[in-house]
Design a protein around this motif. Structure first.
Motif, PDB file in Angstrom:
ATOM      1  N   UNK A  70      47.169  33.395  23.308  1.00 28.80           N
ATOM      2  CA  UNK A  70      45.921  32.685  23.008  1.00 28.80           C
ATOM      3  C   UNK A  70      44.721  33.442  23.576  1.00 28.80           C
ATOM      4  N   UNK A  71      44.886  34.034  24.756  1.00 31.90           N
ATOM      5  CA  UNK A  71      43.797  34.824  25.344  1.00 31.90           C
ATOM      6  C   UNK A  71      43.506  36.070  24.521  1.00 31.90           C
ATOM      7  N   UNK A  72      44.561  36.753  24.069  1.00 31.12           N
ATOM      8  CA  UNK A  72      44.356  37.954  23.250  1.00 31.12           C
ATOM      9  C   UNK A  72      43.634  37.605  21.945  1.00 31.12           C
ATOM     10  N   UNK A 112      32.922  35.106  34.087  1.00 30.83           N
ATOM     11  CA  UNK A 112      33.921  34.038  34.026  1.00 30.83           C
ATOM     12  C   UNK A 112      35.290  34.698  33.999  1.00 30.83           C
ATOM     13  N   UNK A 113      36.193  34.225  34.850  1.00 32.36           N
ATOM     14  CA  UNK A 113      37.549  34.775  34.890  1.00 32.36           C
ATOM     15  C   UNK A 113      38.505  33.819  34.206  1.00 32.36           C
ATOM     16  N   UNK A 114      39.285  34.326  33.252  1.00 29.32           N
ATOM     17  CA  UNK A 114      40.356  33.531  32.643  1.00 29.32           C
ATOM     18  C   UNK A 114      41.653  34.294  32.856  1.00 29.32           C
ATOM     19  N   UNK A 115      42.661  33.593  33.381  1.00 33.07           N
ATOM     20  CA  UNK A 115      43.872  34.255  33.858  1.00 33.07           C
ATOM     21  C   UNK A 115      45.131  33.668  33.229  1.00 33.07           C
ATOM     22  N   UNK A 116      46.040  34.548  32.775  1.00 30.54           N
ATOM     23  CA  UNK A 116      47.402  34.168  32.389  1.00 30.54           C
ATOM     24  C   UNK A 116      48.351  35.158  33.057  1.00 30.54           C
ATOM     25  N   UNK A 164      43.413  44.090  32.636  1.00 28.76           N
ATOM     26  CA  UNK A 164      42.180  43.322  32.552  1.00 28.76           C
ATOM     27  C   UNK A 164      41.308  43.858  31.416  1.00 28.76           C
ATOM     28  N   UNK A 165      40.660  42.937  30.732  1.00 25.76           N
ATOM     29  CA  UNK A 165      39.700  43.289  29.681  1.00 25.76           C
ATOM     30  C   UNK A 165      38.428  42.504  29.943  1.00 25.76           C
ATOM     31  N   UNK A 166      37.304  43.194  29.922  1.00 29.87           N
ATOM     32  CA  UNK A 166      36.028  42.550  30.197  1.00 29.87           C
ATOM     33  C   UNK A 166      35.152  42.573  28.950  1.00 29.87           C
ATOM     34  N   UNK A 206      27.023  35.523  29.879  1.00 37.83           N
ATOM     35  CA  UNK A 206      27.825  35.985  31.015  1.00 37.83           C
ATOM     36  C   UNK A 206      29.028  36.793  30.548  1.00 37.83           C
ATOM     37  N   UNK A 207      29.466  37.710  31.394  1.00 31.99           N
ATOM     38  CA  UNK A 207      30.700  38.439  31.118  1.00 31.99           C
ATOM     39  C   UNK A 207      31.891  37.480  31.152  1.00 31.99           C
ATOM     40  N   UNK A 208      32.931  37.839  30.416  1.00 28.88           N
ATOM     41  CA  UNK A 208      34.197  37.124  30.500  1.00 28.88           C
ATOM     42  C   UNK A 208      35.284  38.145  30.810  1.00 28.88           C
ATOM     43  N   UNK A 209      36.018  37.911  31.909  1.00 28.87           N
ATOM     44  CA  UNK A 209      37.128  38.789  32.292  1.00 28.87           C
ATOM     45  C   UNK A 209      38.426  38.123  31.863  1.00 28.87           C
ATOM     46  N   UNK A 210      39.172  38.795  31.000  1.00 25.25           N
ATOM     47  CA  UNK A 210      40.489  38.318  30.561  1.00 25.25           C
ATOM     48  C   UNK A 210      41.533  39.054  31.406  1.00 25.25           C
ATOM     49  N   UNK A 211      42.134  38.332  32.346  1.00 27.56           N
ATOM     50  CA  UNK A 211      43.114  38.939  33.250  1.00 27.56           C
ATOM     51  C   UNK A 211      44.521  38.593  32.789  1.00 27.56           C
ATOM     52  N   UNK A 212      45.262  39.628  32.386  1.00 31.26           N
ATOM     53  CA  UNK A 212      46.670  39.475  32.016  1.00 31.26           C
ATOM     54  C   UNK A 212      47.469  39.917  33.239  1.00 31.26           C
ATOM     55  N   UNK A 213      47.885  38.934  34.002  1.00 27.52           N
ATOM     56  CA  UNK A 213      48.441  39.092  35.334  1.00 27.52           C
ATOM     57  C   UNK A 213      49.908  39.514  35.226  1.00 27.52           C
TER      58      UNK A 213
END
Length: 912
Positions: free
Chosen positions: A225-227, A201-205, A182-184, A242-249
């Motif tokens: 694309x998220x990176x 905001x959570x964005x997940x791949x 995860x990167x915030x 707002x914070x954005x959380x990039x979740x690399x699942x």
């Protein structure tokens, strides 16, 4: 042109005037002879000044051969619509934009991320390679954080947990040490003084993959694309609100375990909305297909220049027509986190196959994905209303040819549906007024409605009969490698039959009504709108169709509005048949292209899905859907066929039908590596061992179980064995075993696979290479107090396992050491059956044993006998280096078009 008999007869009655008593004059010059030099505009004014008297005059027919050209023109329009659908932005290179640009992404940079995340092997949870790529994923976000202008926090979460997944085949999913990266990106909401996180905001791949695919599109394309989006947004000078959380699942394919694990992360507590990214295809523009937070739709509409959204997909997904699932369900059901689900759906024949590789991703796909995500997140993160969660709210939404998005609340959607019905009623009343408001007009319109229904049913019936003939005499799934074949196999038979029926019906009614050709065409088109109105009215009574009704209401609304234009023109200006045809075709063009777009997208999703459905007759499903699509697409112009002459019409339509019949009866091969379009296989190289209550082995079987995936799985495997001269004992009928044993005493990876067990194929061979330590389960201890006994088990062996527990008659399972409630997954033999899917989601060496307890209320039923039947299915998902020589040779002998998902499995049956 020669006026057909039915047109000359139409001069009997017009507005109550008996035309046959009018005097006949000869030798009188015609209008053209009186005014030979009249200008076109003068002629138009003259016709308009006649105040509709031309409505009661004959209209010459268009020669029948031109109807084939009209159909060809619409097929060409479908191809042009496909080109519009597939249009992608020009890829940008690093040199095209500044390194610190924050409003555009570079496809070149995105490709570098894609290759770095993907690597060279499948990234299967629990394997060493997956662990290595998890380290690489962490290094990528750390590198972005170091070079950022804004504060970027990163974390590698390793988490253990379990949950009960309520799906079509429910089970408990237990994960041990699932990995998430995860990167915030900190916004103004940041972190509170007490250490809790602000609005995010959570964005997940997901970066893991299935064992038999590199997963370039599923789902590395979105992770790349998220990176790239994170890297661009981190260069901003000003913070977002707002914070954005990039979740690399790291555990989505496991299934859906990484997302559940993230709900235990402290950062998840501040999430106010979600953007979930996944894939069921490889190309085109990813589509929004599930929505529970319309705020994101609003931001998406404002930020994305070539949008793609269809709530019809939500209906297909939620109804189980598309048998799949995404992390969106987990965040919604277990985290009360709502948002949107976005996925690629084009080129679904590559999904979960060895051809899910970078070389099949078209230029511009990564550019569109990155631009979409960057624009959406930037828009979202600066909205004031994203600072808090909202209750889940559904929506009806669709885009028009990727030009713009329309979205409505469910209540507004109902009003729009009602407005479409009202518009249809107004257009019907306008037609009645045009012809003359009297009982005979209404009666003829009712007959026209009956004619429209009859033509539809006859067209569908003929297409259905031809499909049954094809299923019986040729090969199914031919459209898998040639999607355009659905037009020849289903659309053409429907259209040819419906047009023929329409003309036959019109030939009968025209002699009774006396209406001219143009009026009969307007009447037929009005009848079509009446049919659509009835269908839409019925669908409004079915709540589950709420997200799909626009497929009827939008065409109905559009055709009702345009009919007011065309009927007014026909009333005002005398049009020749070809002019009337051109008018109808032009004004209906937006509606036709909209419905064609729906048809193209639905088929792109449907055809690969039915190919892996294990259905014995997938062509029947495809035929039914495509006949319905043909009816909806043609509804905008249904009736214009009456502008064509009936003379030699059968010859024109017969030629078209013959061409379609030739294709229908040609046994084309459904699979082709060159396309690519492969036959999917699940092969379980298995050892099945049964033990009695004393722990003594009573039976053992080894071989390869081939799970049925399409109509020809068994047939093609046996054919390949025969071609290669391989002689093995085989078995194909497991119905009796399925009645006597849990899951037919066959290997099972997930409960959803159970529906295919009875129709599978078993090849008797030597067993798989043994695991170290051996896969197995033993009873560590049993302690009883009164009627309550606690059984403690220790399981060893592999990273992926399925455990089934079947209490004996009169015995009740009351609890276990898992955090999920002890809920049965299904019933077997009238008794509750419990299913646990267990995985070690991050590689460790060696795997630690899994210890769990089960609490049973045995009552007086035990009596010293058995209390519980337990089966362990231990799987090694991606271990080609551990294939036995016999099994490797068997796989190598199979045709190239086989896409084999190979699993090494040990099933052990125990009694306790």
């Amino acid at each position: 042109m020669v006026i057909e008999q039915d047109e000359s007869d139409s001069f009997k009655q017009r507005k109550g005037i008996a035309m046959d008593i009018l005097p006949k004059y000869t030798g009188v010059p015609t209008d053209d002879e009186i005014k030979p030099k009249e200008k076109p505009w003068q002629r138009v004014l003259y016709e308009m000044s006649r105040k509709g008297k031309h409505l009661y005059e004959a209209v010459d027919a268009i020669p029948s051969p031109y109807i084939v050209l009209l159909l060809g023109a619409y097929f060409l329009l479908g191809y042009l619509t496909q080109l519009v659908e597939d249009e992608l932005p020009t890829p940008l290179r690093d040199s095209d934009i500044n390194r610190d640009t924050t409003d555009r992404v570079s496809e070149e940079s995105s490709w570098r991320y894609l290759y770095e995340i993907m690597g060279e092997e499948p990234r299967v949870c629990g394997t060493e390679y997956h662990l290595n790529k998890t380290r690489d994923m962490k290094a990528i976000v750390d590198r972005i954080a170091v070079n950022a202008n804004q504060n970027v926090r990163t974390d590698w979460q390793i988490v253990t947990g379990d949950y009960f997944l309520k799906s079509a085949a429910p089970f408990v999913s237990y994960y041990d040490r699932a990995s998430n990266i995860a990167a915030l990106l900190e916004g103004e909401s940041g972190f509170h003084g007490n250490g809790t996180i602000g609005s995010s905001i959570l964005v997940n791949c997901h970066y893991d993959s299935v064992p038999y695919a590199l997963g370039a599109s599923d789902n590395v394309i979105f992770c790349a694309a998220m990176a790239e989006t994170l890297a661009r947004m981190s260069k901003r000078i000003k913070k977002l609100k707002h914070n954005i959380i990039f979740l690399f699942n790291g555990a989505e394919e496991n299934p859906l375990q990484g997302s559940h694990g993230f709900l235990q992360h402290p950062w998840s507590k501040g999430v106010t909305t979600l953007v979930n990214l996944d894939s069921a295809g490889s190309n085109g523009k990813a589509t929004i297909f599930q929505v529970t937070d319309p705020r994101i739709l609003s931001a998406y509409k404002a930020a994305v220049t070539r949008p793609s959204a269809q709530s019809l997909g939500e209906f297909l997904f939620s109804s189980g027509v598309i048998p799949s699932d995404t992390d969106f369900r987990i965040f919604r059901d277990f985290g009360d986190i709502h948002g949107v689900d976005i996925a690629f759906t084009k080129w679904g024949n590559l999904y979960h196959t060895r051809f899910d590789r970078p070389e099949y991703i078209r230029p511009g796909v990564l550019q569109w994905a990155g631009d979409m995500l960057l624009g959406l997140l930037t828009q979202l993160a600066d909205r004031d209303d994203i600072g808090h969660k909202v209750p889940p709210v559904g929506a009806v939404y669709y885009d028009y040819l990727n030009w713009f998005v329309v979205w409505q609340s469910p209540a507004l959607s109902l009003l729009v549906d009602a407005a479409a019905i009202l518009a249809a009623l107004v257009s019907t009343a306008h037609y009645v007024w045009l012809v003359g408001p009297r009982l005979s007009t209404v009666r003829e319109l009712a007959c026209a409605v009956a004619g429209r229904v009859a033509a539809l049913l006859i067209g569908a019936g003929v297409a259905g009969l031809i499909t049954l003939l094809m299923v019986a005499t040729t090969v199914q799934l031919r459209y898998l490698s040639r999607p355009w074949l659905v037009v020849a196999l289903y659309w053409v038979p429907y259209l040819v039959s419906a047009v023929t029926a329409s003309h036959l019906y019109d030939s009968w009614r025209s002699r009774k009504s006396g209406l001219n050709r143009s009026i009969r065409t307007l009447q037929a088109m009005t009848g079509t709108r009446v049919v659509l109105t009835v269908l839409l009215s019925v669908s409004m009574c079915v709540p589950s169709l709420a997200t799909a009704r626009y497929a009827l209401s939008v065409p109905l609304l559009m055709t009702s509005v345009t009919s007011l234009v065309t009927s007014s023109v026909v009333r005002t200006v005398r049009l020749k048949a070809y002019q009337h045809l051109v008018l109808e075709c032009v004004v209906s063009l937006p509606c036709v292209m909209f419905t064609m777009s729906l048809a193209l997208r639905l088929n792109a999703l449907l055809l690969p899905t039915v190919a892996r459905s294990a259905s014995a007759n997938p062509d029947l499903v495809v035929a039914a859907v495509n006949v319905a699509l043909a009816a909806v697409v043609s509804a905008a112009v249904s009736g214009v066929e009456l502008l064509f002459s009936r003379r030699r019409l059968w010859l024109s339509l017969a030629g078209l039908g013959a061409a379609a019949a030739a294709l229908a009866l040609t046994p084309l091969e459904p699979y082709a590596v060159s396309v690519p379009s492969v036959q999917r296989h699940y092969w379980f190289h298995t050892q099945i061992t049964t033990y009695n209550i004393n722990g003594e082995q009573t039976d053992q079987t080894t071989g390869v179980f081939v799970s049925r995936q399409d109509a020809y799985t068994t047939e093609r495997v046996l054919q390949a064995l025969k071609t290669k001269g391989i002689h093995l004992n085989t078995r194909t009928d497991f119905e009796e075993d399925c009645e006597r044993h849990v899951y037919c005493n066959l290997p099972l990876y997930r409960p959803s696979f159970a529906r295919n067990l009875a129709r599978g194929l078993f090849l008797y061979t030597g067993g798989p290479t043994a695991t170290d330590p051996p896969a197995g389960l033993k009873l560590s201890s049993r302690s009883c107090v009164g009627d309550t006994c606690v059984y403690s088990f220790t399981m060893t062996g592999t990273a992926h396992n399925l455990i089934t527990l079947l209490p004996s008659e009169g015995v009740t399972l009351t609890g276990w050491t898992l955090s999920s409630p002890a809920s049965p997954s299904t019933q077997w033999g009238g008794r509750p059956l419990y299913v646990i899917f267990h995985s070690v989601a991050t590689y460790t060496e060696p795997f630690e044993p899994f210890v769990f307890n089960v609490t049973l209320n045995v009552g007086a039923a035990l009596g010293g006998g058995e209390a519980l039947r337990l089966s362990l299915h231990a799987h090694r998902l991606h271990h080609p280096h551990q294939y036995s020589a016999e099994y490797a040779a068997l796989l190598h002998s199979m045709p190239d078009y086989f896409n084999v998902a190979s699993i090494l499995t040990f099933r052990n049956n125990y009694v306790f």
